[in-house]
Design an enzyme around this catalytic site. Structure first.
Site, PDB file in Angstrom:
ATOM      1  N   GLU A   1      18.113 -12.201   1.114  1.00 40.93           N
ATOM      2  CA  GLU A   1      16.817 -12.339   0.266  1.00 40.93           C
ATOM      3  C   GLU A   1      15.727 -11.835   1.263  1.00 40.93           C
ATOM      4  O   GLU A   1      14.677 -12.398   1.274  1.00 40.93           O
ATOM      5  CB  GLU A   1      16.460 -13.846   0.033  1.00 40.93           C
ATOM      6  CG  GLU A   1      16.482 -14.866   1.189  1.00 40.93           C
ATOM      7  CD  GLU A   1      17.921 -15.519   1.639  1.00 40.93           C
ATOM      8  OE1 GLU A   1      18.779 -14.753   1.634  1.00 40.93           O
ATOM      9  OE2 GLU A   1      17.896 -16.721   1.936  1.00 40.93           O
TER      10      GLU A   1
ATOM     11  N   ARG B   1       0.957  -1.184  -0.201  1.00 42.15           N
ATOM     12  CA  ARG B   1      -0.006  -0.001  -0.066  1.00 42.15           C
ATOM     13  C   ARG B   1       0.816   1.329  -0.149  1.00 42.15           C
ATOM     14  O   ARG B   1       1.956   1.222   0.397  1.00 42.15           O
ATOM     15  CB  ARG B   1      -0.770   0.038   1.271  1.00 42.15           C
ATOM     16  CG  ARG B   1      -1.852  -1.026   1.011  1.00 42.15           C
ATOM     17  CD  ARG B   1      -2.672  -1.242   2.633  1.00 42.15           C
ATOM     18  NE  ARG B   1      -1.719  -1.539   3.877  1.00 42.15           N
ATOM     19  CZ  ARG B   1      -2.088  -1.584   4.912  1.00 42.15           C
ATOM     20  NH1 ARG B   1      -3.410  -1.414   5.479  1.00 42.15           N
ATOM     21  NH2 ARG B   1      -1.038  -1.934   5.661  1.00 42.15           N
TER      22      ARG B   1
END
Lengths: 138, 689
Positions: free
Chosen positions: B592, B581
């Site tokens: 990672e 968002r």
């Protein structure tokens, strides 16, 4: 430039009996003008012509100012003529204008102002004649 | 805070000041600390008191009477400087040895002290505003090395051993690989940690940048040098002092000759620099005795330079010009090339129209046509660019339109006098820069004063002598040239300041961005998290953290190579980014691992958002070379709870949730405080009570 009008200078042009033997035109000043022109005679005549045109107006102003006893008007004219005349070698006339200017600045209503003023106007006639002779000689 | 620094800090092995130093730090960190308390604390440590009095007296460049008490020293130096100095000294006192066997602690402090004393001396001669602070900044400018040696004695020892003699920049690269943080960053973090001034940290970080030799063309305009210049220069002098002092030693000789650059940097005459260096030697010996540290037995800089001269070695150090950018290892000197430059005057000030420069533009304002013609004529003969105006109002409009450098005006004119013209011009921006000469037949003192008050620069008497007129114009040109030079120097200085600012900003931005994915990095994430954590306590909004870890990433790297691994990282970063968002902050934590910070989120919304991310990554195949697969991610979500003391606890909670998600079979979302639901391969979170 020598503006002290040394009377012993060579090649004196017109002689004025009314001025105690001072020369109307200082040869040195004219020499300087010639030299500035760098052999360019036109420059000398241009400056002289410019002076004659401007001075006539100023002298008329001076005359009118004297008539009406307008100190300021006389002062403006005398101040301008003082410098410009010196640049064409009219040393005696320049000195006379300087004297007149200081009379105008003084608060006293002196007779000398009128006398000096008349002397200056009269002397200009001689300056004019002498300078026209110079123009003719170029 | 640099996350790696936090790790260093948590070991509890970072160098720390003595008890007295620590007390001074905490005492003065409050705005309204008790002054008497500060003096008392310093007095309790006689060695510290002596050192503070010593630096107060040796920073005395204004011939003030010597100080004899700690209170006087504090008055002289100011609390800020005393604080830094106390810290520096108490660090030396308590960190003289350590377990790192190939890190020479004694040597480290000797080098640091030599740098500090050199910087202190340079600060005084260059009139740097605060020599005592410069001393401390220099003393601690490599403290990151000490810290790494204290925290990782064995690993750092090995690095030092393997990189003996390597330049600091190279060493920093190795450190970054090994520890994820280099000594410049550690230095900066420590300085911040100790509450030292921000400019110290800036110096620490900027030292990590290679000084760009192409910057040499920047004009040095004098003025006090930057702290960074001082530290760099002092470091260089200290390296010379700590060297072999063997003229036959080519490396050392190169180092010695490189002092030239120091001179250039500080805009200092080489002879002056050598005598300053010679003054540093006894000062350093003094300090060595006071702090009880061995100091190098340096020889005389001036003697060495003279000896090099005698032997016909490159002798540019002695009062000749500098050749910028020469590799000093090659002893190639071509001083004759520069002799010509030296012989040439700096600026042809004494000629009216100097070579290659456009002639000055002069406006003549005079109502008498004869005088105007005469003035213009004289000036044109000297090749000035002359404009004329026959009235003061024309003069004013021409002056404002054509902005001449010099205006020569008659005084007595109808409409507006020359003085009024000058006064009007001075009120305008363009007119304020013009050189104004008045031509006048009046010699009244009062009027002269009035004219100067109106902003006139000079006078020429009337009837004028042409030579005097031209001499006055010559003086005007000199004044204009001097001002233009001063302005050019000021512009150059501003440019330098701006460039440094830009560089610093770029550096800061780069320090906060992950180079591979262009996402904000861990450093940024932690900084932001700290902010949000504090914000949460102020305004009571919720704060959720989601840690995202790519599943079986090691396999990708191992089977398809690091190229593919990088492509996967970039692709995942991209898709995470497009599915977070707008109000959420996505950063790469390293490896990672990614993190999403959600302000104002509840456990439900954070879990839903995490699930959306999981699904998005799973749905998208990555194509790179032979690799055509979709990868999956595991996500650990945690929301800030009142029990958590610091944001570290929040991270820890998210980490634990992530661990559960991995344990639960990967490709799923787990929330802190919730057991993974074995029944579902997907999300399974219920909010804990």
């Amino acid at each position: 430039m020598n503006t002290s009008g040394d009377s012993g200078g060579p090649a004196a042009h017109n002689h004025s009996p009314e001025n105690g033997g001072g020369e109307i035109l200082d040869a040195k000043a004219l020499d300087v003008l010639r030299e500035l022109g760098g052999g360019d005679a036109e420059f000398l005549s241009e400056i002289v012509e410019l002076f004659l045109a401007e001075a006539l107006t100023r002298v008329n102003e001076m005359h009118a100012g004297l008539e009406g006893l307008e100190k300021d008007r006389v002062l403006q004219a005398a101040h301008a003529l003082k410098s410009s005349s010196a640049h064409v070698g009219a040393v005696e006339f320049s000195r006379c204008c300087a004297e007149l200017e200081s009379h105008c600045r003084s608060s006293e209503q002196s007779e000398d102002l009128i006398l000096t003023g008349r002397r200056a106007v009269a002397m200009y006639a001689e300056v004019q004649v002498a300078l026209k002779a110079v123009l003719g000689a170029i | 805070m640099h996350p790696q620094f936090n790790e260093l800090r948590l070991t509890g092995n970072l160098p720390s000041p003595s008890a007295a130093g620590l007390k001074i730090l905490t005492l003065t960190s409050k705005e309204d600390f008790a002054y008497d308390e500060l003096i008392k604390t310093m007095l309790a440590d006689p060695a510290l008191s002596g050192r503070i009095i010593k630096i107060a007296n040796s920073a005395n460049r204004d011939g003030l009477p010597a100080v004899h008490t700690v209170a006087q020293a504090t008055m002289r130096l100011g609390v800020r400087a005393v604080r830094s100095v106390a810290l520096g000294f108490s660090l030396i006192a308590d960190n003289r040895r350590g377990a790192a066997k190939d890190f020479d602690f004694q040597q480290y402090w000797s080098d640091s002290l030599a740098t500090a004393v050199a910087v202190h001396m340079l600060a005084q001669v260059t009139r740097f505003p605060d020599p005592a602070s410069a001393f401390t900044c220099a003393l601690l400018c490599d403290v990151g090395k000490l810290a790494l040696a204290c925290v990782h004695p064995e690993r750092y020892s090995a690095i030092i051993k393997a990189n003996t003699g390597a330049p600091d920049l190279a060493l920093a690269k190795v450190e970054a690989r090994e520890f994820g943080i280099d000594h410049f960053e550690v230095t900066s973090e420590l300085m911040e940690h100790w509450g030292l001034p921000g400019e110290f940290q800036e110096v620490a970080l900027l030292r990590a940048m290679d000084p760009d030799p192409s910057d040499d063309d920047l004009v040095d305009v004098g003025g006090p040098p930057e702290l960074l210049d001082l530290v760099r220069s002092g470091r260089q002098i200290a390296r010379v002092m700590n060297g072999s002092w063997e003229i036959e030693d080519a490396r050392w000789r190169g180092l010695f000759l490189s002092l030239q650059h120091v001179g250039e940097e500080l805009a200092m005459d080489p002879d002056a620099l050598l005598s300053i260096c010679d003054a540093i030697v006894p000062s350093l010996e003094d300090w060595g005795r006071l702090i009880d540290l061995p100091v190098p037995s340096a020889g005389s800089f001036q003697d060495i330079a003279a000896e090099m001269e005698r032997r016909g070695m490159r002798s540019a150090l002695i009062s000749t010009t500098f050749e910028i950018g020469v590799d000093f290892a090659e002893e190639a000197a071509e001083p004759s090339v520069f002799q010509e430059d030296l012989d040439r005057p700096l600026l042809p000030l004494d000629s009216f129209s100097s070579d290659g420069q456009a002639p000055s533009r002069i406006l003549v304002v005079e109502d008498d046509p004869q005088m105007l013609r005469l003035l213009a004529h004289h000036l044109k003969r000297q090749n000035f660019d002359v404009m004329t105006a026959s009235s003061s109002s024309d003069g004013l409009s021409m002056a404002l339109e054509h902005t001449p450098q010099i205006v020569i005006s008659d005084w007595m004119m109808p409409e507006m006098s020359g003085v009024d013209l000058c006064r009007t011009l001075r009120r305008s921006q363009a007119g304020s820069r013009m050189y104004l000469i008045l031509v006048t037949a009046c010699g009244d003192d009062e009027q002269v004063v009035e004219a100067f008050d109106a902003g006139v620069d000079d006078f020429v008497g009337k009837p004028f002598n042409p030579r005097i007129l031209l001499a006055r114009v010559g003086a005007a040109e000199r004044a204009i040239q001097l001002r233009e030079r001063a302005e050019a120097a000021e512009r150059a200085r501003l440019r330098q300041v701006t460039e440094l600012g830009i560089m610093t900003r770029k550096l800061r931005a780069a320090a906060l961005t992950d180079a591979l994915t262009h996402l904000p990095n861990r450093r940024y994430a932690m900084k932001r998290l700290k902010q949000e954590w504090e914000g949460m306590h102020r305004n009571g909004r919720g704060l959720a953290v989601t840690i995202v870890d790519i599943d079986a990433f090691k396999r990708v790297n191992d089977q398809f190579g690091h190229d593919t691994g990088d492509a996967v990282l970039r692709s995942v970063a991209l898709h995470l980014q497009s599915h977070t968002r707008g109000s959420d902050v996505l950063c790469r934590l390293g490896g990672e691992e990614f993190i999403v910070l959600s302000v104002g989120g509840t456990a439900e919304t954070a879990s839903l958002a995490a699930e959306r991310l999981r699904a998005a990554i799973e749905a998208k195949a990555v194509h790179h070379g032979d690799f055509h697969e979709s990868v999956t991610v595991s996500l650990g979500v945690a929301i800030a709870t009142p029990e958590m003391e610091t944001f570290d606890d929040l991270i820890k909670a998210a980490d634990e949730a992530l661990y559960e998600a991995k344990e639960g079979g990967r490709n799923r979302v787990c929330s802190a405080g919730t057991a993974p639901d074995p029944a579902s391969g997907r999300q399974s979170d219920r909010r804990s009570a």
